[in-house]
Every structure is written in structure tokens, then in C-alpha cells.
Design a protein around this motif. Structure first.
Motif, short mmCIF file in Angstrom:
data_model
loop_
_atom_site.label_atom_id
_atom_site.label_comp_id
_atom_site.label_asym_id
_atom_site.label_seq_id
_atom_site.Cartn_x
_atom_site.Cartn_y
_atom_site.Cartn_z
N UNK A 38 0.88 -1.17 0.00
CA UNK A 38 0.00 0.00 0.00
C UNK A 38 0.92 1.23 0.00
N UNK A 39 0.79 2.05 -1.05
CA UNK A 39 1.70 3.20 -1.19
C UNK A 39 1.27 4.31 -0.22
N UNK A 40 2.20 5.17 0.22
CA UNK A 40 3.62 5.05 0.04
C UNK A 40 4.26 4.31 1.20
N UNK A 41 3.60 4.25 2.41
CA UNK A 41 4.27 3.68 3.58
C UNK A 41 4.61 2.21 3.48
N UNK A 42 3.87 1.47 2.65
CA UNK A 42 4.12 0.03 2.57
C UNK A 42 5.26 -0.33 1.63
N UNK A 43 5.73 0.66 0.86
CA UNK A 43 6.67 0.31 -0.21
C UNK A 43 8.04 -0.12 0.31
N UNK A 44 8.58 0.63 1.23
CA UNK A 44 9.93 0.30 1.73
C UNK A 44 9.89 -1.01 2.53
N UNK A 45 8.95 -1.18 3.48
CA UNK A 45 8.87 -2.48 4.15
C UNK A 45 8.66 -3.65 3.17
N UNK A 46 7.85 -3.42 2.13
CA UNK A 46 7.59 -4.50 1.15
C UNK A 46 8.89 -4.89 0.46
N UNK A 47 9.66 -3.88 0.06
CA UNK A 47 10.92 -4.17 -0.64
C UNK A 47 11.92 -4.89 0.27
N UNK A 48 11.96 -4.46 1.53
CA UNK A 48 12.92 -5.09 2.44
C UNK A 48 12.50 -6.54 2.74
N UNK A 49 11.23 -6.73 3.04
CA UNK A 49 10.82 -8.10 3.42
C UNK A 49 10.98 -9.06 2.24
N UNK A 50 10.85 -8.53 1.02
CA UNK A 50 11.04 -9.41 -0.13
C UNK A 50 12.42 -10.05 -0.12
N UNK A 51 13.43 -9.28 0.25
CA UNK A 51 14.79 -9.86 0.30
C UNK A 51 14.87 -10.95 1.36
N UNK A 52 14.24 -10.73 2.49
CA UNK A 52 14.31 -11.74 3.55
C UNK A 52 13.44 -12.96 3.24
N UNK A 53 12.52 -12.81 2.31
CA UNK A 53 11.67 -13.95 1.93
C UNK A 53 12.25 -14.70 0.74
N UNK A 54 13.41 -14.23 0.28
CA UNK A 54 14.03 -14.88 -0.89
C UNK A 54 14.48 -16.28 -0.50
N UNK A 55 14.19 -17.22 -1.38
CA UNK A 55 14.62 -18.60 -1.14
C UNK A 55 15.45 -19.01 -2.35
N UNK A 56 16.61 -19.59 -2.07
CA UNK A 56 17.53 -19.98 -3.16
C UNK A 56 16.82 -20.83 -4.19
N UNK A 57 17.01 -20.48 -5.44
CA UNK A 57 16.42 -21.27 -6.51
C UNK A 57 14.99 -20.87 -6.85
N UNK A 58 14.42 -19.98 -6.04
CA UNK A 58 13.05 -19.51 -6.32
C UNK A 58 13.11 -18.09 -6.88
N UNK A 59 12.15 -17.76 -7.71
CA UNK A 59 12.11 -16.41 -8.28
C UNK A 59 11.81 -15.37 -7.20
N UNK A 60 12.28 -14.13 -7.41
CA UNK A 60 11.90 -13.04 -6.52
C UNK A 60 10.39 -12.88 -6.50
N UNK A 61 9.87 -12.56 -5.35
CA UNK A 61 8.42 -12.38 -5.24
C UNK A 61 8.04 -11.04 -5.91
N UNK A 62 7.10 -11.05 -6.85
CA UNK A 62 6.71 -9.77 -7.46
C UNK A 62 6.01 -8.85 -6.45
N UNK A 63 6.22 -7.55 -6.62
CA UNK A 63 5.54 -6.57 -5.76
C UNK A 63 4.64 -5.72 -6.64
N UNK A 64 3.38 -5.61 -6.26
CA UNK A 64 2.47 -4.66 -6.92
C UNK A 64 2.12 -3.59 -5.90
N UNK A 65 1.84 -2.39 -6.39
CA UNK A 65 1.49 -1.29 -5.48
C UNK A 65 0.04 -0.88 -5.66
N UNK A 66 -0.63 -0.64 -4.56
CA UNK A 66 -1.95 -0.01 -4.65
C UNK A 66 -1.89 1.27 -3.81
N UNK A 67 -2.58 2.29 -4.28
CA UNK A 67 -2.55 3.58 -3.57
C UNK A 67 -3.89 3.84 -2.92
#
Ligand code: 5GP
Length: 209
Positions: A38-67
């Protein structure tokens, strides 16, 4: 506002809160297929958590934004007295990108991310509108037997009476995830800071580093 009524949050603190929540999600085997920020406050946490949710061999999780904005915050007069603040959609899902790169939301694990749950109006709106969106797609594509699972991640939940609710099924199953529950005070996030050094020092002094 007096210092005691404001709580400063540092970037480091946000990074660590995202890391903690990602561990919780992965331990429950609930890695999302898509993140909706949820923009704008959710964008930075979303981007950071995506890195921590990364699993080797799996694609990056896509992020969509809603305002989503509250009437009040846009300086508009609220026309719907009965439900209190009303939400305005300023941006919605990019169905072109979804269809091309992802498929639909049907049957997916969807993580909705925002920075703070204050009155809960915004989160309630996001969940109910996204649920409607999925039901519409299911009916259209005749895929009504697939379960779509919504979760919420917020950095902070303010401990106060809420003006709207979230589904019991979500709350009771641990899929409403607030990294921290905090008293009802104004939270200052680092992306709004004019002087980031001073902001970070204040956050440290308040134990939020
Ligand atoms: P709601 O009342 O719908 O839960 O929250 C609406 C929005 O108000 C949040 O997404 C956030 O952008 C803003 N908001 C509410 N409380 C705070 C706060 O303490 N600090 C900041 N920076 N924004 C807030």
C-alpha cells in the motif's frame, strides 16, 4: 507535538522488524506468491521483506502497489458519515503486468504490506476490495474452487479501538502480522525525516534502532 507523544523509527529498526516477520512467515511455510504494497508507507517495508523472503532457486516475489488515501488526508470533506473516514483509490493493481508475468491472483498467497495500522480503515478497505477482485476473476475464469489466502504485514499496530475490522479467519490464524504493537502515539518514519542523522539519534534514544 511533544516529544513523548512521538516515536521515531530508524531505517535499521525497520530492516530488523522486516527480518523478524520474514522468519515467522517462512517458519510457517507461508512464503507469499505476491506482495501488494500500500503506497507510500508500505513500499519500503515491502521491498525489504522481499529480500528476507528470498529462497535460493526460487524467483523473486513480485511486488504490486496499490494507492489508498483517506478522505481526511486528502483534505476532502467526508461524505459518508456512517462509516467514518472513507478511502479513495489513487492507484490499483496492474492487471496487464499480472497477466503477462504472473497469472491471476486466484489460488495465490498474497501478502498485503503497510507501515502502520492506525484506525484499520485502510487495511479493511484493501482486504475487502482485493477479495472482491479475486471473486470477480474466479467467476470470470470459472475457477471458483481455488483458495486464495490473504495475509497482512504491518510494521506497527497501534493499540487502540479500531474503526473497521479484518476477517476473523485472518486474525485467528496468525495471518495478521504486526511486527510491533505500540501505544497510540504519532510514529515518525525515517522516509519523512528532514534530518536523518537527528532522526536516527532520536530513534536510538527511544530504543527503536
Ligand atoms: P488507518 O487509520 O487507515 O489505519 O491508517 C491510514 C494511514 O494513516 C496509514 O497508512 C498511514 O499512512 C497514516 N498514519 C496513521 N498513523 C500514522 C502515524 O503514526 N505515523 C505516520 N507517519 N503515518 C500514520
Amino acid at each position: 507535538m511533544a516529544e513523548a507523544e512521538r516515536m521515531c523509527i530508524s531505517y535499521n529498526n525497520i530492516h530488523k522488524l522486516c527480518q523478524k516477520v520474514a522468519k515467522y512467515i517462512l517458519a510457517r511455510n507461508e512464503r507469499p506468491d505476491i506482495i501488494i504494497a500500500i503506497t507510500g508507507g508500505g513500499m519500503i517495508p515491502a521491498r525489504i521483506i522481499r529480500s528476507f523472503l528470498k529462497v535460493k532457486g526460487q524467483k523473486n516475489i513480485p511486488i504490486q502497489a496499490i494507492g489508498l488515501s483517506l478522505y481526511e488526508d486528502l483534505g476532502l470533506k467526508n461524505s459518508v458519515e456512517t462509516i467514518g473516514k472513507e478511502v479513495i483509490r489513487t492507484q490499483w493493481l496492474d492487471f496487464g503486468a499480472l497477466n503477462q508475468h504472473f497469472d491471476s491472483l486466484i489460488g495465490k498467497k498474497i501478502l498485503i504490506v503497510d507501515e502502520v495500522d492506525d484506525t484499520r480503515t485502510t487495511l479493511h478497505y484493501a482486504v475487502s476490495e482485493l477479495e472482491k477482485e479475486v471473486v470477480e476473476q474466479q467467476n470470470l475464469l470459472n475457477r471458483t474452487n481455488e483458495d486464495t489466502v490473504f495475509s497482512i504485514f504491518v510494521l506497527h499496530n497501534k493499540d487502540k479501538p479500531k474503526k473497521a475490522e479484518l476477517p476473523d479467519s485472518m486474525i485467528n490464524s496468525g495471518r495478521y502480522i504486526a511486527a510491533q504493537t505500540v501505544p497510540d502515539m504519532w510514529l515518525c518514519y525515517p522516509w519523512d525525516a528532514e534530518d536523518i542523522e537527528e532522526h536516527t539519534e532520536q530513534a536510538k534514544a527511544q530504543g527503536n534502532d
